[in-house]
Design an enzyme around this catalytic site. Sequence first.
Site, short mmCIF file in Angstrom:
data_model
loop_
_atom_site.label_atom_id
_atom_site.label_comp_id
_atom_site.label_asym_id
_atom_site.label_seq_id
_atom_site.Cartn_x
_atom_site.Cartn_y
_atom_site.Cartn_z
N ARG A 22 -1.70 8.26 -13.81
CA ARG A 22 -1.32 9.68 -13.85
C ARG A 22 0.14 9.88 -14.26
O ARG A 22 0.59 11.00 -14.45
CB ARG A 22 -1.56 10.32 -12.48
CG ARG A 22 -3.03 10.54 -12.29
CD ARG A 22 -3.42 10.89 -10.89
NE ARG A 22 -4.88 11.01 -10.87
CZ ARG A 22 -5.69 9.98 -10.80
NH1 ARG A 22 -5.24 8.76 -10.75
NH2 ARG A 22 -7.01 10.16 -10.82
N SER A 23 0.89 8.78 -14.40
CA SER A 23 2.32 8.93 -14.70
C SER A 23 2.59 9.73 -15.98
O SER A 23 3.52 10.56 -15.99
CB SER A 23 2.98 7.56 -14.79
OG SER A 23 2.95 6.95 -13.52
N LYS A 72 5.08 -5.95 -10.77
CA LYS A 72 6.24 -5.58 -9.94
C LYS A 72 7.10 -6.79 -9.59
O LYS A 72 8.33 -6.70 -9.56
CB LYS A 72 5.78 -4.85 -8.68
CG LYS A 72 5.28 -3.44 -8.99
CD LYS A 72 4.97 -2.66 -7.74
CE LYS A 72 4.56 -1.23 -8.09
NZ LYS A 72 4.37 -0.39 -6.92
N ASP A 109 9.44 4.20 -4.34
CA ASP A 109 8.30 4.58 -3.47
C ASP A 109 8.75 5.12 -2.10
O ASP A 109 8.17 6.06 -1.57
CB ASP A 109 7.38 3.37 -3.23
CG ASP A 109 6.48 3.09 -4.43
OD1 ASP A 109 6.25 4.02 -5.23
OD2 ASP A 109 6.01 1.94 -4.55
N GLY A 132 -0.65 -1.38 7.79
CA GLY A 132 -0.69 -2.07 6.50
C GLY A 132 0.62 -2.77 6.21
O GLY A 132 1.71 -2.33 6.65
N ALA A 133 0.53 -3.88 5.50
CA ALA A 133 1.72 -4.65 5.15
C ALA A 133 1.57 -5.21 3.73
O ALA A 133 1.96 -6.34 3.44
CB ALA A 133 1.94 -5.77 6.16
N ASN A 155 -0.93 -4.72 11.07
CA ASN A 155 -1.66 -5.12 9.87
C ASN A 155 -2.76 -6.11 10.26
O ASN A 155 -2.59 -6.90 11.18
CB ASN A 155 -0.71 -5.78 8.87
CG ASN A 155 -1.38 -6.00 7.52
OD1 ASN A 155 -1.96 -5.06 6.97
ND2 ASN A 155 -1.30 -7.20 6.98
N THR A 157 -3.70 -8.75 8.83
CA THR A 157 -3.11 -10.09 8.81
C THR A 157 -1.70 -9.97 9.40
O THR A 157 -0.76 -9.53 8.73
CB THR A 157 -3.04 -10.62 7.36
OG1 THR A 157 -4.33 -10.48 6.76
CG2 THR A 157 -2.59 -12.07 7.31
N ARG A 160 1.78 -10.95 7.76
CA ARG A 160 2.38 -10.14 6.68
C ARG A 160 3.25 -9.03 7.27
O ARG A 160 4.30 -8.68 6.72
CB ARG A 160 1.30 -9.54 5.78
CG ARG A 160 0.51 -10.60 5.03
CD ARG A 160 -0.48 -9.96 4.07
NE ARG A 160 0.14 -9.52 2.84
CZ ARG A 160 -0.46 -8.73 1.94
NH1 ARG A 160 -1.69 -8.29 2.16
NH2 ARG A 160 0.17 -8.39 0.84
N1 LIG Z 1 0.74 7.66 -2.90
C1 LIG Z 1 1.36 6.76 -3.64
O1 LIG Z 1 2.26 7.05 -4.42
C2 LIG Z 1 0.99 5.30 -3.49
C3 LIG Z 1 1.88 4.30 -3.90
C4 LIG Z 1 1.50 2.97 -3.73
C5 LIG Z 1 0.25 2.66 -3.19
N2 LIG Z 1 -0.60 3.67 -2.83
C6 LIG Z 1 -1.91 3.37 -2.24
O2 LIG Z 1 -1.69 2.59 -1.07
C7 LIG Z 1 -2.78 1.70 -0.87
C8 LIG Z 1 -2.23 0.29 -0.64
O3 LIG Z 1 -1.56 -0.13 -1.79
P1 LIG Z 1 -0.83 -1.57 -1.84
O4 LIG Z 1 -0.32 -1.72 -3.22
O5 LIG Z 1 0.10 -1.72 -0.70
O6 LIG Z 1 -2.11 -2.55 -1.62
P2 LIG Z 1 -2.11 -4.07 -1.21
O7 LIG Z 1 -0.82 -4.73 -1.50
O8 LIG Z 1 -3.37 -4.64 -1.78
O9 LIG Z 1 -2.27 -4.04 0.41
C9 LIG Z 1 -3.48 -3.64 1.00
C10 LIG Z 1 -3.27 -3.47 2.50
O10 LIG Z 1 -4.50 -2.96 3.04
C11 LIG Z 1 -4.95 -3.84 4.08
N3 LIG Z 1 -6.41 -3.86 4.08
C12 LIG Z 1 -7.22 -3.99 3.00
N4 LIG Z 1 -8.51 -3.96 3.40
C13 LIG Z 1 -8.50 -3.83 4.77
C14 LIG Z 1 -9.52 -3.74 5.76
N5 LIG Z 1 -10.82 -3.79 5.44
N6 LIG Z 1 -9.15 -3.59 7.05
C15 LIG Z 1 -7.83 -3.53 7.39
N7 LIG Z 1 -6.82 -3.61 6.49
C16 LIG Z 1 -7.16 -3.76 5.19
C17 LIG Z 1 -4.35 -5.18 3.74
O11 LIG Z 1 -4.33 -5.99 4.90
P3 LIG Z 1 -4.20 -7.60 4.79
O12 LIG Z 1 -2.73 -7.88 4.65
O13 LIG Z 1 -4.78 -8.08 6.05
O14 LIG Z 1 -5.00 -8.01 3.58
C18 LIG Z 1 -2.95 -4.76 3.27
O15 LIG Z 1 -2.11 -4.45 4.34
C19 LIG Z 1 -3.66 1.83 -2.12
O16 LIG Z 1 -4.73 2.72 -1.80
C20 LIG Z 1 -2.76 2.48 -3.14
O17 LIG Z 1 -3.47 3.28 -4.06
C21 LIG Z 1 -0.25 4.98 -2.96
#
Ligand SMILES: NC(=O)c1ccc[n+]([C@@H]2O[C@H](COP(=O)([O-])OP(=O)(O)OC[C@H]3O[C@@H](n4cnc5c(N)ncnc54)[C@H](OP(=O)(O)O)[C@@H]3O)[C@@H](O)[C@H]2O)c1
Length: 279
Positions: A22-23, A72, A109, A132-133, A155, A157, A160
């Site tokens: 969307r950027s 990144k 962010d 989340g981490a 989190n 895990t 993390r």
């Molecule tokens: N609004 C915005 O501008 C913006 C910006 C960035 C990201 N986001 C959104 O934020 C979300 C995360 O992004 P990210 O880049 O941080 O992703 P990421 O690095 O893949 O991290 C995913 C996180 O979700 C956890 N997770 C995944 N499945 C899970 C489950 N079934 N139960 C519990 N925890 C679970 C993971 O835990 P583990 O460590 O245990 O795997 C980890 O903490 C995405 O939906 C992304 O679209 C939004």
Amino acid sequence: MLFLEGVPKLAAVTGWPLTYTRSPILHNYWCARYGIDGLYLRLPLAPEHFERGIRALQALGFAGLNVTIPHKEAAFALVDRHGASAQRAGSVNTLVFEPDGQIRGECTDGLGYLDSLREAGVTLPRKALVLGAGGASRAVCAALLDAGCTLALANRTRSRAENIVAALGNGDVIDWSGWTDCLAEFDLLVNTTSLGMAGQEGHDWASCLTKADKALVVSDIVYMPLETPLLAAARARGLKGVDGLGMLINQARPGFDAWFGVYPEADPVLRARLVETLE
Ligand SMILES: NC(=O)c1ccc[n+]([C@@H]2O[C@H](COP(=O)([O-])OP(=O)(O)OC[C@H]3O[C@@H](n4cnc5c(N)ncnc54)[C@H](OP(=O)(O)O)[C@@H]3O)[C@@H](O)[C@H]2O)c1
């Protein structure tokens, strides 16, 4: 808006595969709104071409880029100078090509997240619980800490979460299995996990919120869908919810300022345009 005489200011987003982003909607909207002869492109770049691609765009006179998954870390390693936001977040989502030939990296962010709370009328919380981490979590945690909040992190895990707390030098870690029991201590709950994204809707958020204080603000950085299951559960309990679209819009503002020279507004027309793309 392209003026056709002269050379437009150029910026872009890169990632791989960059099937949808969307950027360009955001930045090209702002170019038109502020009468800037500028253009923001979507330029997918395979990881093996990342550095050459970035240097080629610099040589072509681009003002800078946004970088997204999986670039990144490579961007963090490539830049000559890390802005304070990039240092704290440990990642780079914005590259600025400086007049002296250096590349500066920032992570916008965290600022975008705080701006999204302000925009939603939320005063800065005293005590925040971040779920989340992953990649996005550290930027959000750093911004909350640096704004003066007390922070706890849970989190799936645990290690993390511990790594983020160690890198930031502050915060507590709570077990993933135990965060719902101490929810009443917090005035902000932030979901930075991917739970709630389209395809990951199955979590029982309603049960998670049973111990929430009625003043708890619940925010979800997931924005697809806009009304996530967590936000729906929060609103069903009468809690204030903040969606992730505000962060998406606000994280783009510092980059636009650095490249095009105007700090843009996150106005309702832009938000409505983006909401259309989510429906
Ligand atoms: N609004 C915005 O501008 C913006 C910006 C960035 C990201 N986001 C959104 O934020 C979300 C995360 O992004 P990210 O880049 O941080 O992703 P990421 O690095 O893949 O991290 C995913 C996180 O979700 C956890 N997770 C995944 N499945 C899970 C489950 N079934 N139960 C519990 N925890 C679970 C993971 O835990 P583990 O460590 O245990 O795997 C980890 O903490 C995405 O939906 C992304 O679209 C939004």
